[in-house]
Design an enzyme around this catalytic site. Structure first.
Site, mmCIF file in Angstrom:
data_model
loop_
_atom_site.group_PDB
_atom_site.id
_atom_site.type_symbol
_atom_site.label_atom_id
_atom_site.label_comp_id
_atom_site.label_asym_id
_atom_site.label_seq_id
_atom_site.Cartn_x
_atom_site.Cartn_y
_atom_site.Cartn_z
ATOM 1 C CG ASP A 14 64.277 107.570 64.346
ATOM 2 O OD1 ASP A 14 63.850 106.586 63.582
ATOM 3 O OD2 ASP A 14 64.766 108.644 64.182
ATOM 4 N N GLY A 15 64.526 104.329 65.239
ATOM 5 C CA GLY A 15 65.644 103.685 65.421
ATOM 6 C C GLY A 15 65.268 101.942 65.195
ATOM 7 N NE ARG B 41 68.814 104.604 62.403
ATOM 8 C CZ ARG B 41 68.310 105.688 63.141
ATOM 9 N NH1 ARG B 41 69.618 106.460 63.728
ATOM 10 N NH2 ARG B 41 67.348 106.279 63.114
ATOM 11 N NE ARG C 136 63.148 99.845 57.263
ATOM 12 C CZ ARG C 136 63.560 100.770 57.678
ATOM 13 N NH1 ARG C 136 65.174 100.759 57.898
ATOM 14 N NH2 ARG C 136 62.946 101.694 58.289
ATOM 15 C CB SER D 204 55.586 110.736 60.204
ATOM 16 O OG SER D 204 56.384 110.296 59.296
ATOM 17 C CG ASN E 242 56.650 107.302 58.839
ATOM 18 O OD1 ASN E 242 56.462 107.153 60.048
ATOM 19 N ND2 ASN E 242 58.034 107.410 58.630
ATOM 20 C CD1 TRP E 243 51.004 108.837 54.769
ATOM 21 C CD2 TRP E 243 50.570 106.721 54.344
ATOM 22 N NE1 TRP E 243 49.834 108.556 55.648
ATOM 23 C CE2 TRP E 243 49.681 107.281 55.282
ATOM 24 C CE3 TRP E 243 50.462 105.461 54.079
ATOM 25 C CZ2 TRP E 243 48.521 106.671 55.933
ATOM 26 C CZ3 TRP E 243 49.474 104.784 54.568
ATOM 27 C CH2 TRP E 243 48.505 105.263 55.559
ATOM 28 N NE ARG F 46 59.791 104.937 57.049
ATOM 29 C CZ ARG F 46 60.458 104.380 58.288
ATOM 30 N NH1 ARG F 46 60.305 103.294 58.666
ATOM 31 N NH2 ARG F 46 60.890 105.311 58.717
ATOM 32 N NE ARG G 256 64.426 111.517 65.932
ATOM 33 C CZ ARG G 256 63.666 112.084 64.706
ATOM 34 N NH1 ARG G 256 63.208 113.038 64.653
ATOM 35 N NH2 ARG G 256 63.907 111.134 63.711
HETATM 36 C C1 FPP Z 1 60.946 104.470 63.103
HETATM 37 O O1 FPP Z 1 61.717 103.413 62.961
HETATM 38 C C2 FPP Z 1 59.757 104.014 63.947
HETATM 39 C C3 FPP Z 1 58.504 104.107 63.206
HETATM 40 C C4 FPP Z 1 58.163 104.125 61.826
HETATM 41 C C5 FPP Z 1 57.567 104.561 64.040
HETATM 42 C C6 FPP Z 1 57.266 103.550 65.471
HETATM 43 C C7 FPP Z 1 56.920 102.298 65.021
HETATM 44 C C8 FPP Z 1 56.569 101.147 65.775
HETATM 45 C C9 FPP Z 1 56.863 101.292 67.515
HETATM 46 C C10 FPP Z 1 56.265 99.957 65.257
HETATM 47 C C11 FPP Z 1 54.760 99.764 65.335
HETATM 48 C C12 FPP Z 1 54.184 100.498 64.421
HETATM 49 C C13 FPP Z 1 52.937 101.163 64.298
HETATM 50 C C14 FPP Z 1 52.304 102.124 63.242
HETATM 51 C C15 FPP Z 1 52.023 101.023 65.612
HETATM 52 P P1 FPP Z 1 62.473 103.634 61.760
HETATM 53 O O2 FPP Z 1 62.222 102.303 60.792
HETATM 54 O O3 FPP Z 1 62.458 105.056 61.066
HETATM 55 O O4 FPP Z 1 63.895 103.357 61.850
HETATM 56 P P2 FPP Z 1 65.183 103.762 61.244
HETATM 57 O O5 FPP Z 1 65.327 105.189 61.310
HETATM 58 O O6 FPP Z 1 66.347 103.139 61.990
HETATM 59 O O7 FPP Z 1 65.433 103.106 59.897
#
Ligand code: FPP
Length: 268
Positions: A45-46, A49, A58, A90, A93-94, A96, A213
């Site tokens: 995660d992250g 950010r 992003r 997840s 995530n769909w 988004r 995590r």
């Molecule tokens: C969360 O970051 C990350 C994900 C959506 C999953 C991990 C994805 C990768 C490592 C990139 C490769 C992708 C695939 C499908 C192999 P976030 O976007 O939720 O970060 P945030 O919480 O800071 O917005």
């Protein structure tokens, strides 16, 4: 760089391994290869950010996230971890923006194409879990072909959780179990935790010993709900793209310092 002994003198109650003063080699030398988690699961995660902090789109965070993925897969295999699950996408995530989902799928496709050679050289087997039929057809086919080609690899199993949801997995398991009860393939008296586990996407994969995590969020977010009953949890503020070799070693040392009792009282 200070040696562990010098640090121990400064911190008699225990070394803070997160200190920048500790080198990767020192951390590595502290790892007990016999006490590694057999199955390590990570909620990556992250990425977003990480990119926003750098005024980048992003997707740059996701791209850097893939670089972190590669480093962690390699180190996990070198250490001898047998199963590594990465929560890559997840079910939630769909929801988004479509553009971000498409770019993530494109990245996933590129990752799979590029990684096949390394998976073969490193003898890593790939397995996908989740509602794979919801993925774009080309990606689902690519996954299937990489799974097929790496099936005989024995060093480590890399499990990618894609379009995955812990609750959906449990419902799927109940659905299939009810089907088998109706067909009398199994009897209600056979039902046990072991039998139920065999209906999950993780059948034949041991429950995770450690779940990490990143990014400072302290929650499970619908990941491995059944499987984490006795899993040790490790949360770090480090954003996923910055979670590299040293960070994993620090997490493993933290895990190795814990006492796992599985609800029992330890014999003295
Ligand atoms: C969360 O970051 C990350 C994900 C959506 C999953 C991990 C994805 C990768 C490592 C990139 C490769 C992708 C695939 C499908 C192999 P976030 O976007 O939720 O970060 P945030 O919480 O800071 O917005």
């Amino acid at each position: 760089m200070m040696e562990i002994k010098e640090l121990e003198k400064l911190h008699p109650k225990g070394v803070d391994f997160s200190s920048n003063a500790v080198s990767e080699e020192t951390l590595l030398s502290r790892i007990d290869k016999l006490q590694l988690p057999k199955h390590l699961a990570i909620i990556m995660d992250g990425n977003g950010r990480w990119a926003t902090k750098r005024h980048l789109p992003r997707i740059s965070g996701h791209r850097e996230g893939i670089a972190a993925m590669r480093e962690i897969v390699t180190l996990a295999r070198q250490l001898g971890i047998r199963f590594l699950t990465l929560y890559a996408f997840s079910n939630e995530n769909w929801h988004r923006p479509t553009a971000e989902v498409s770019k993530l799928m494109r990245l996933l496709g590129l990752y799979l194409k590029k990684e096949l050679k390394t998976l073969m050289t490193d003898k890593v087997r790939l397995k996908a879990i989740g509602q794979i039929d919801r993925l774009p057809k080309s990606i689902a086919q690519l996954l299937l072909s990489v799974e097929e080609k790496t099936r005989q690899n024995k060093e480590m199993t890399l499990i990618l959780a894609l379009s995955y949801s812990g609750r959906a997995e449990i419902i799927d398991a109940v659905f299939n179990l009810c089907g088998d009860l109706q067909d009398q393939t199994i009897s209600i008296n056979d039902l046990s935790e072991t039998v139920f586990s065999s209906y999950l996407h993780t059948a034949e994969i041991p429950d995770p010993d450690l779940m990490i995590r990143t990014s400072g969020e302290i929650r499970v977010s619908n990941f491995f709900l059944w499987q984490i009953a006795y899993t040790e949890l490790y949360f770090t503020k480090t954003l996923w793209p910055d979670f590299r070799r040293k960070e994993l070693l620090i997490a493993l040392l933290d895990y190795q310092g814990r006492e796992r009792r599985f609800g029992k009282v330890l014999q003295i």
